[in-house]
Design a protein around this motif. Structure first.
Motif, mmCIF file in Angstrom:
data_model
loop_
_atom_site.group_PDB
_atom_site.id
_atom_site.type_symbol
_atom_site.label_atom_id
_atom_site.label_comp_id
_atom_site.label_asym_id
_atom_site.label_seq_id
_atom_site.Cartn_x
_atom_site.Cartn_y
_atom_site.Cartn_z
ATOM 1 N N UNK A 83 44.571 14.498 12.249
ATOM 2 C CA UNK A 83 44.687 13.392 11.296
ATOM 3 C C UNK A 83 44.539 13.946 9.898
ATOM 4 N N UNK A 84 44.851 13.110 8.915
ATOM 5 C CA UNK A 84 44.597 13.420 7.512
ATOM 6 C C UNK A 84 43.561 12.438 6.985
ATOM 7 N N UNK A 85 42.622 12.949 6.207
ATOM 8 C CA UNK A 85 41.621 12.086 5.589
ATOM 9 C C UNK A 85 42.248 11.266 4.469
ATOM 10 N N UNK A 86 41.588 10.198 4.011
ATOM 11 C CA UNK A 86 42.116 9.431 2.878
ATOM 12 C C UNK A 86 42.265 10.276 1.623
ATOM 13 N N UNK A 87 41.303 11.169 1.359
ATOM 14 C CA UNK A 87 41.407 12.096 0.231
ATOM 15 C C UNK A 87 40.841 11.569 -1.075
ATOM 16 N N UNK A 173 34.842 14.718 9.213
ATOM 17 C CA UNK A 173 34.749 14.129 7.878
ATOM 18 C C UNK A 173 35.011 15.173 6.792
ATOM 19 N N UNK A 174 36.259 15.603 6.637
ATOM 20 C CA UNK A 174 36.533 16.584 5.572
ATOM 21 C C UNK A 174 36.289 16.039 4.171
ATOM 22 N N UNK A 175 36.469 14.725 3.965
ATOM 23 C CA UNK A 175 36.218 14.172 2.620
ATOM 24 C C UNK A 175 34.752 14.306 2.222
#
Length: 752
Positions: A83-87, A173-175
């Motif tokens: 997935x991609x985080x919201x950023x 949780x990369x963000x």
């Protein structure tokens, strides 16, 4: 790392200086850049050990490290971007910078065992960005397993396990992680630290550990599976088979068992404080058969045995016992037993519940890993990180070993025949009631269709508990007796065939207009039977004149629980961990704040009639964190909810919180469980009936899904070696923390 007196004094000074800097004003820190290990490091690594690193590892650095590990060991490591985080908004404007959610699988790709047949363990790391220990330990453990170094060198069988196991590491949780890169992003109002440093949430300001589609009450404001990170991970989990276990590794401020007013004198009904633990294990509860619960508690016990005697963790225990550190390395219990609250949408509950992973689960809190030191690494940060990394390595190693335990168990009845009163109440989404139409976010969201009751109807009954227990009931080498009786079967002739009778939860209400059945029950009890009453069926005591009218009542509290007054009673025999909670309310549909029914008898009335109190409650809602009012000891609590009383030749036993009915009047988009007993609730149930828990000892390790051999007593691989921990600073951590606490006001509590 060897620590001399001079070196130690310099670290203490550094800790004071670092700790005096406001957390929100933390300066940017240098990155390690995935260089070779610092000069003097004993083993060349892609990810340096904590004591040879310059900093906590940034997300961008980990991307490089992960690529190098995959290149170095392609047979063992596979990386998915799920997935991609919201950023976050970038500092110079432009599009938000989104980051991938990494799903890393470690297994031996060359093994002939098909992937779908391999046992799988899940490690969710630092779902809260400001709780760094999970990912710091997970990164190094991935490299250990992939390259056969570190923990895999200490315990050589871990690499063998990879032939038929898959370790899945999720960096969810990369963000929350990337926000520590000060200057790279515009100031965000979603950051806990006012625009500086790691943050708990993702860039949408959402707590990802409240996003999972779990059975029971759901907070309408949370909008389960609304965030791309958890929606992707939850659905991917359902595509995999043979999950054995999972964990969600968190960080907290100071130890939860060391907070003022929440000491073990209250928690455990005894005096003395063993000191704050480095590692707190939190067991999930829900609809589970006894074997899965046994595997969960046994995993907790094996890990505690391992880490408490780990030479590399002995610094924690060697420090002065202050209640804020020192004592044993690990304690464990349920989340409420340990950190004092419950909630919906937890990762661990999704791992444990049958409609999620249906796997063994223990979640963890690492002390002084919740914003503590923030971006600062010198001195205190490094020392704490070293301990956190070691703890995570041991978690992974013990989970892998436990996955190979062929554990079998049973409840030995010793010939006692048990009946229970069948409860006709069924809570279902199929009866066309007002709560059976799926509404709200869950009805709109297509990403939760594998979980919501619009697509997955539910049927929930307290009888489900007895159905789950029955297959494990034995009388020697024969099946034991645990039979349902309908209310019209409560006759002298039918009851004469049983030694125990359980009237649980709301089932006793059927006797309100059946005087002949009630008379038969009391006559059978006085003739020598054991009558076990739970939950609201305690009210039958009033009708029989055992206590006066109005002496049985209900306390609405955070969970179902009891505070043990007498741990010497056979009913309390075998208590484990920080044992008080008896059932988990959320999966049954009860909201998180003081909604869980706890039935009791006024203690004075109970004891004046000859009753013995084994566990008790206050008669008003509990004090802070769900504990009795501060300063109240269990011995002084006025409401008996666990106990026994002789009655003629027989006896009555009570447990006021075990099997309440599931309820559907509150928002529950993903269905309900029929029961949600904890490991303590299960233990008390079998003790009330006079049963024993038995299982194979020692367990065996399954090799190549066919061969077997004994394992070591601490749950590790046979023949495993442990580092001797030479050069461990001993009292160094205690002095470091003492110095830090002089400059930092510890106001934060653990937030799972």
């Amino acid at each position: 790392m060897r620590c001399t007196a001079t070196h130690l004094s310099l670290i203490i000074v550094a800790a004071l200086v670092v700790s005096a800097v406001p957390l929100g004003a933390a300066e940017p820190t240098p990155g390690l850049g995935c260089r070779a290990a610092e000069a003097g490091a004993p083993v060349p690594r892609i990810v340096p050990e904590a004591e040879y690193a310059l900093d906590y590892i940034s997300f961008d650095e980990w991307k490089v490290c992960l690529g190098l590990i995959e290149k170095a060991a392609p047979q063992y490591v596979s990386v998915k971007e799920v997935a991609k985080s919201p950023g976050w908004p970038q500092a110079g404007g432009g599009a938000k910078r989104q980051s991938p959610v990494y799903w890393v699988e470690v297994t031996n790709e060359a093994s002939p065992i098909p992937f779908e047949h391999r046992l799988k363990n899940l490690f969710v790391l630092s779902i809260h960005g400001n709780e760094k220990g999970g990912r710091e330990g997970g990164m190094r453990t991935i490299e250990d397993l992939a390259r056969g170094i570190g923990i895999a060198q200490e315990y050589p069988d871990l690499r063998k396990f990879l032939d038929y196991q898959v370790q899945v590491f999720v960096f969810a949780n990369p963000d929350g992680w990337t926000h520590e890169e000060l200057g790279a992003y515009a100031s965000s109002p979603n950051s806990q630290l006012g625009g500086g440093g790691y943050t708990r949430h993702n860039a949408n300001g959402v707590d990802l550990n409240r996003q999972w589609p779990n059975h029971g009450w759901s907070d309408t404001g949370r909008k389960g599976l609304s965030q791309p990170e958890i929606a992707a991970v939850a659905n991917l989990i359902k595509n995999y088979t043979n999950w054995f276990s999972g964990t969600d590794i968190h960080g907290m401020g100071q130890p939860s068992d060391g907070r003022p007013g929440e000491n073990t004198a209250v928690l455990q009904g005894r005096t003395g404080n063993p000191g704050g633990s480095l590692l707190m294990g939190m067991l999930s509860a829900g609809q589970s058969d006894p074997l899965k619960m046994l595997k969960t508690t046994r995993l907790a016990e094996l890990l505690k045995e391992r880490v408490d005697k780990d030479p590399q963790l002995r610094e924690w225990s060697a420090a002065p016992n202050t209640g804020l550190w020192g004592g044993e390395v690990m304690h464990w219990g349920t989340s409420w037993d340990t950190i004092g609250y419950v909630d919906s949408g937890f990762t661990g509950d999704f791992i444990f519940q049958p409609h999620g992973m249906d796997a063994v689960d223990i979640d963890f809190e690492l002390s002084y890993n919740h914003d503590v030191t923030n971006n600062h690494y010198a001195g205190l940060g490094m020392e704490l990180n070293r301990l956190h990394v070691r703890a995570v390595r041991q978690i992974v190693a013990v989970f892998m070993s436990a996955a190979n335990d062929d554990v079998q168990m049973s409840y030995e009845t010793k010939g006692l025949k048990t009946a229970y009163l069948y409860n006709p109440r069924l809570v279902t989404s199929l009866d066309g009631g007002p709560t059976d139409r799926l509404e709200g976010w869950a009805a709109e969201n297509p990403l939760d269709d594998r979980f919501d009751f619009g697509h997955n109807p539910y049927n929930a009954s307290a009888n489900d508990y007895f159905d789950a227990v029955r297959p494990f009931v034995r009388n020697g080498d024969k099946p034991g007796v645990l039979d349902p009786l309908r209310v019209d079967e409560l006759t002298p002739a039918a009851l004469a065939g049983f030694d125990n009778l359980v009237i649980a939860g709301s089932s006793g209400a059927q006797l309100s207009n059946r005087p002949e059945a009630l008379e038969a029950v009391w006559a059978w009890t006085k003739a020598g039977g054991t009558l076990v009453l739970t939950d609201e069926s305690l009210q039958l005591l009033e009708g029989a004149g055992i206590v006066a009218s109005g002496k049985v009542a209900k306390l609405l509290d955070t969970t179902g629980h009891t505070n043990f007054v007498d741990r010497t009673s056979p009913i309390a025999a075998g208590l484990r961990g920080l044992a008080r909670q008896t059932y988990e309310p959320i999966p049954l549909g009860y909201p998180r704040l003081r909604a869980a029914p706890n039935w009791y008898v006024e203690r004075a009335a109970w004891e004046s009639g000859g009753g013995k109190t084994i566990g008790a409650l206050p008669m008003t809602p509990a004090g802070g964190a769900g504990l009795p009012l501060q300063g109240t000891t269990p011995a002084a609590l006025p409401a008996a909810n666990l106990g026994e009383m002789a009655l003629g030749k027989g006896r009555v036993r009570i447990l006021g919180a075990l099997l309440p009915d599931p309820i559907e009047e509150h928002y529950h988009p993903y269905g309900l469980d029929g029961f949600a007993t904890t490991y303590t609730g299960n233990l008390l149930f079998r003790n009330l009936l006079g049963w024993d828990e038995t299982f194979k000892a020692p367990p065996v390790v399954v090799e190549n899904l066919g061969k077997a051999r004994p394992i070591a007593s601490d749950g590790g691989a046979a023949g495993a070696k442990t580092s001797d921990g030479s050069g461990v600073p001993g009292f160094g951590l205690g002095l470091l923390l003492a110095a830090a606490l002089l400059a930092v006001a510890w106001g934060r509590r653990a937030r799972l």
